[in-house]
Write a protein that holds these residues in place. Structure first.
Motif, PDB file in Angstrom:
ATOM      1  N   ASN A   1       0.825  -1.203   0.000  1.00 18.57           N
ATOM      2  CA  ASN A   1       0.000   0.000   0.000  1.00 18.57           C
ATOM      3  C   ASN A   1       0.862   1.257   0.000  1.00 18.57           C
ATOM      4  N   GLU A   2       1.859   1.269   0.894  1.00 16.82           N
ATOM      5  CA  GLU A   2       2.689   2.468   1.049  1.00 16.82           C
ATOM      6  C   GLU A   2       3.521   2.738  -0.191  1.00 16.82           C
ATOM      7  N   LYS A   3       4.236   1.708  -0.666  1.00 15.90           N
ATOM      8  CA  LYS A   3       5.171   1.905  -1.791  1.00 15.90           C
ATOM      9  C   LYS A   3       4.444   2.194  -3.105  1.00 15.90           C
ATOM     10  N   SER A   4       3.188   1.738  -3.200  1.00 14.81           N
ATOM     11  CA  SER A   4       2.440   1.980  -4.442  1.00 14.81           C
ATOM     12  C   SER A   4       1.621   3.260  -4.361  1.00 14.81           C
ATOM     13  N   GLY A   5       1.731   3.953  -3.242  1.00 12.89           N
ATOM     14  CA  GLY A   5       0.932   5.167  -3.081  1.00 12.89           C
ATOM     15  C   GLY A   5      -0.548   4.844  -3.019  1.00 12.89           C
ATOM     16  N   GLY A   6      -0.873   3.719  -2.477  1.00  9.92           N
ATOM     17  CA  GLY A   6      -2.285   3.351  -2.345  1.00  9.92           C
ATOM     18  C   GLY A   6      -2.863   2.707  -3.598  1.00  9.92           C
ATOM     19  N   ARG A   7      -2.029   2.537  -4.653  1.00 11.73           N
ATOM     20  CA  ARG A   7      -2.555   1.982  -5.912  1.00 11.73           C
ATOM     21  C   ARG A   7      -2.633   0.468  -5.878  1.00 11.73           C
ATOM     22  N   PHE A   8      -1.826  -0.131  -5.051  1.00 10.58           N
ATOM     23  CA  PHE A   8      -1.797  -1.595  -4.995  1.00 10.58           C
ATOM     24  C   PHE A   8      -2.108  -2.024  -3.574  1.00 10.58           C
ATOM     25  N   THR A   9      -3.338  -2.495  -3.399  1.00 14.53           N
ATOM     26  CA  THR A   9      -3.730  -3.002  -2.084  1.00 14.53           C
ATOM     27  C   THR A   9      -4.117  -4.462  -2.238  1.00 14.53           C
ATOM     28  N   MET A  10      -3.922  -5.190  -1.167  1.00 17.92           N
ATOM     29  CA  MET A  10      -4.226  -6.627  -1.251  1.00 17.92           C
ATOM     30  C   MET A  10      -4.809  -7.089   0.067  1.00 17.92           C
ATOM     31  N   LEU A  11      -5.877  -7.893  -0.028  1.00 20.23           N
ATOM     32  CA  LEU A  11      -6.455  -8.460   1.183  1.00 20.23           C
ATOM     33  C   LEU A  11      -5.515  -9.513   1.750  1.00 20.23           C
ATOM     34  N   GLU A  12      -5.394  -9.522   3.068  1.00 20.60           N
ATOM     35  CA  GLU A  12      -4.488 -10.475   3.732  1.00 20.60           C
ATOM     36  C   GLU A  12      -4.797 -11.918   3.353  1.00 20.60           C
ATOM     37  N   GLY A  13      -6.077 -12.239   3.319  1.00 23.45           N
ATOM     38  CA  GLY A  13      -6.470 -13.610   3.011  1.00 23.45           C
ATOM     39  C   GLY A  13      -5.889 -14.073   1.686  1.00 23.45           C
ATOM     40  N   THR A  14      -5.994 -13.222   0.675  1.00 24.99           N
ATOM     41  CA  THR A  14      -5.480 -13.560  -0.654  1.00 24.99           C
ATOM     42  C   THR A  14      -3.967 -13.687  -0.617  1.00 24.99           C
ATOM     43  N   LEU A  15      -3.321 -12.738   0.051  1.00 24.67           N
ATOM     44  CA  LEU A  15      -1.853 -12.758   0.134  1.00 24.67           C
ATOM     45  C   LEU A  15      -1.374 -14.047   0.778  1.00 24.67           C
ATOM     46  N   TYR A  16      -2.021 -14.446   1.862  1.00 25.75           N
ATOM     47  CA  TYR A  16      -1.563 -15.640   2.583  1.00 25.75           C
ATOM     48  C   TYR A  16      -1.589 -16.880   1.712  1.00 25.75           C
ATOM     49  N   LEU A  17      -2.652 -17.012   0.913  1.00 25.77           N
ATOM     50  CA  LEU A  17      -2.718 -18.197   0.040  1.00 25.77           C
ATOM     51  C   LEU A  17      -1.555 -18.235  -0.945  1.00 25.77           C
ATOM     52  N   ILE A  18      -1.188 -17.032  -1.443  1.00 33.89           N
ATOM     53  CA  ILE A  18      -0.059 -16.948  -2.376  1.00 33.89           C
ATOM     54  C   ILE A  18       1.240 -17.273  -1.643  1.00 33.89           C
ATOM     55  N   LEU A  19       1.379 -16.766  -0.435  1.00 34.24           N
ATOM     56  CA  LEU A  19       2.590 -17.046   0.355  1.00 34.24           C
ATOM     57  C   LEU A  19       2.693 -18.532   0.676  1.00 34.24           C
ATOM     58  N   TYR A  20       1.536 -19.175   0.980  1.00 32.70           N
ATOM     59  CA  TYR A  20       1.567 -20.612   1.289  1.00 32.70           C
ATOM     60  C   TYR A  20       2.077 -21.410   0.085  1.00 32.70           C
ATOM     61  N   LYS A  21       1.605 -20.991  -1.109  1.00 39.72           N
ATOM     62  CA  LYS A  21       2.031 -21.713  -2.327  1.00 39.72           C
ATOM     63  C   LYS A  21       3.530 -21.570  -2.525  1.00 39.72           C
ATOM     64  N   LEU A  22       4.031 -20.368  -2.301  1.00 35.45           N
ATOM     65  CA  LEU A  22       5.470 -20.131  -2.444  1.00 35.45           C
ATOM     66  C   LEU A  22       6.258 -20.934  -1.401  1.00 35.45           C
ATOM     67  N   GLU A  23       5.701 -21.034  -0.225  1.00 35.46           N
ATOM     68  CA  GLU A  23       6.372 -21.803   0.836  1.00 35.46           C
ATOM     69  C   GLU A  23       6.377 -23.296   0.486  1.00 35.46           C
ATOM     70  N   GLU A  24       5.227 -23.752  -0.007  1.00 32.03           N
ATOM     71  CA  GLU A  24       5.110 -25.166  -0.392  1.00 32.03           C
ATOM     72  C   GLU A  24       6.102 -25.520  -1.484  1.00 32.03           C
ATOM     73  N   ALA A  25       6.341 -24.554  -2.382  1.00 35.90           N
ATOM     74  CA  ALA A  25       7.253 -24.791  -3.499  1.00 35.90           C
ATOM     75  C   ALA A  25       8.713 -24.673  -3.075  1.00 35.90           C
ATOM     76  N   GLY A  26       8.933 -24.262  -1.835  1.00 34.50           N
ATOM     77  CA  GLY A  26      10.313 -24.157  -1.329  1.00 34.50           C
ATOM     78  C   GLY A  26      10.964 -22.820  -1.590  1.00 34.50           C
ATOM     79  N   TYR A  27      10.193 -21.860  -2.075  1.00 35.41           N
ATOM     80  CA  TYR A  27      10.775 -20.544  -2.365  1.00 35.41           C
ATOM     81  C   TYR A  27      10.847 -19.688  -1.105  1.00 35.41           C
ATOM     82  N   LEU A  28       9.977 -19.978  -0.156  1.00 30.12           N
ATOM     83  CA  LEU A  28       9.975 -19.243   1.109  1.00 30.12           C
ATOM     84  C   LEU A  28      10.040 -20.229   2.266  1.00 30.12           C
TER      85      LEU A  28
END
Lengths: 201, 118
Positions: free
Chosen positions: B36-63
């Motif tokens: 939100n901050e770095k995009s000047g409010g142009r890019f916002t994301m709901l936590e729920g959606t973000l977490y699912l993406i983070l879980y996938k990255l973690e499952e793949a071994g990237y995180l």
């Protein structure tokens, strides 16, 4: 702070109710959302649950967003498990109701279901005419009780049978109505116990 | 936010999250705040959606993740980018650059001249 904590937990429960995914996924997502919410509360010092709703959104919307990110096969599987569990619960409840109904029928049969047979009983004020003998049946036609009377109307003999028609108790009475002898029987017909009562002089 | 914007954002989230994590380990709420901050409010994301993406990255071994105690009782889950995640980010950025140039060309926008993709 306690008040908002409770509201936050209710908020998370609402999200959980609307989420369709595996149990482990649900647990992880809810825990992570909880952390985010508390991070938000720490940062903004929010005290009203409305702030949470404003920032994070309605529980149904959050759940929908999450579901849309989950792979369709995972959602399908969760739905399937949900349906299987629901079907299982319905089957168990139905079986229980059927078994309960059976026992209720049996109980009713014992309580209110005998047919009286023998000479008719006429009750007319003081003019009572009692039957010389009286047979009481279970609803399934098996004899329940057989009573023989003295001419003076007092009970002479009484035999009590179980539902399988096996004699359980045989009682013989004196003409004054007191018990003379009582014999109880085992299921195989042999005597279980026999008591002879002494008559008062 | 329109559905097309949401779809576009979803596609970018992996790149953006991995990029932010290259600089430092972050927790979920922090990532959404930085978006939100770095995009000047142009890019916002709901936590729920973000977490699912983070879980996938973690499952793949990237995180990978670890937890730290916050206050007396609460723990906070931090995300850390793994070497495989940095490699994956490089690949995603290269793809993003290619696609962006392709889109810009279609839209008749100016792009840096370079060899066309074979």
């Amino acid at each position: 702070m306690n008040r908002i904590n409770k509201d936050i937990e209710k908020y998370l429960e609402e999200i959980k109710k609307n989420l369709v995914c595996s149990a482990s996924q649900k647990k992880t997502v809810i825990n992570d959302l909880r952390n985010s919410i508390y991070d938000y509360v720490d940062e903004t010092k929010a005290t009203d649950i409305e702030d949470i709703y404003s920032h994070f959104g309605q529980p149904e919307d959050i759940a929908e967003q999450i579901i849309s990110e989950i792979e369709p096969k995972t959602v399908k599987k969760a739905f399937k498990v949900h349906k299987v569990v629901l079907a299982g619960v319905i089957a168990i409840v139905t079986t229980f109701i059927i078994i309960l109904g059976f026992y209720i029928d049996q109980w009713k049969e014992d309580v209110d279901s005998y047919i009286l047979e023998g000479p008719a009983v006429e009750i007319n004020g003081d003019d009572q005419e009692l039957p010389m003998d009286e047979i009481v049946y279970y609803k399934n036609g098996v004899i329940k009780m057989y009573t023989i009377y003295y001419e003076n109307g007092a009970i002479k003999e009484q035999k009590y049978y179980d539902r399988d028609g096996v004699l359980e108790v045989h009682t013989i009475y004196n003409t004054n109505g007191t018990v003379k002898e009582e014999t109880t029987y085992k299921k195989d017909g042999s005597v279980k116990n026999h008591i002879t009562y002494q008559q008062p002089e | 936010m329109s559905q097309s914007q949401e779809n576009f954002k979803r596609g970018c989230t992996e790149i953006l999250a991995l990029h932010l994590l290259c600089k430092e380990d972050l927790y979920g709420y922090q990532i959404t705040q930085l978006f939100n901050e770095k995009s000047g409010g142009r890019f916002t994301m709901l936590e729920g959606t973000l977490y699912l993406i983070l879980y996938k990255l973690e499952e793949a071994g990237y995180l990978s993740t670890y937890t730290e105690l916050v206050g007396k009782k609460r723990t906070r889950k931090y995300y850390h980018i793994e070497p495989a995640g940095r490699e994956y980010l490089k690949k995603l950025l290269a793809e993003y650059d290619e696609v962006s140039k392709g889109i810009a060309l279609i839209l008749d926008r100016e792009v840096e001249a370079d060899e066309p993709n074979k």
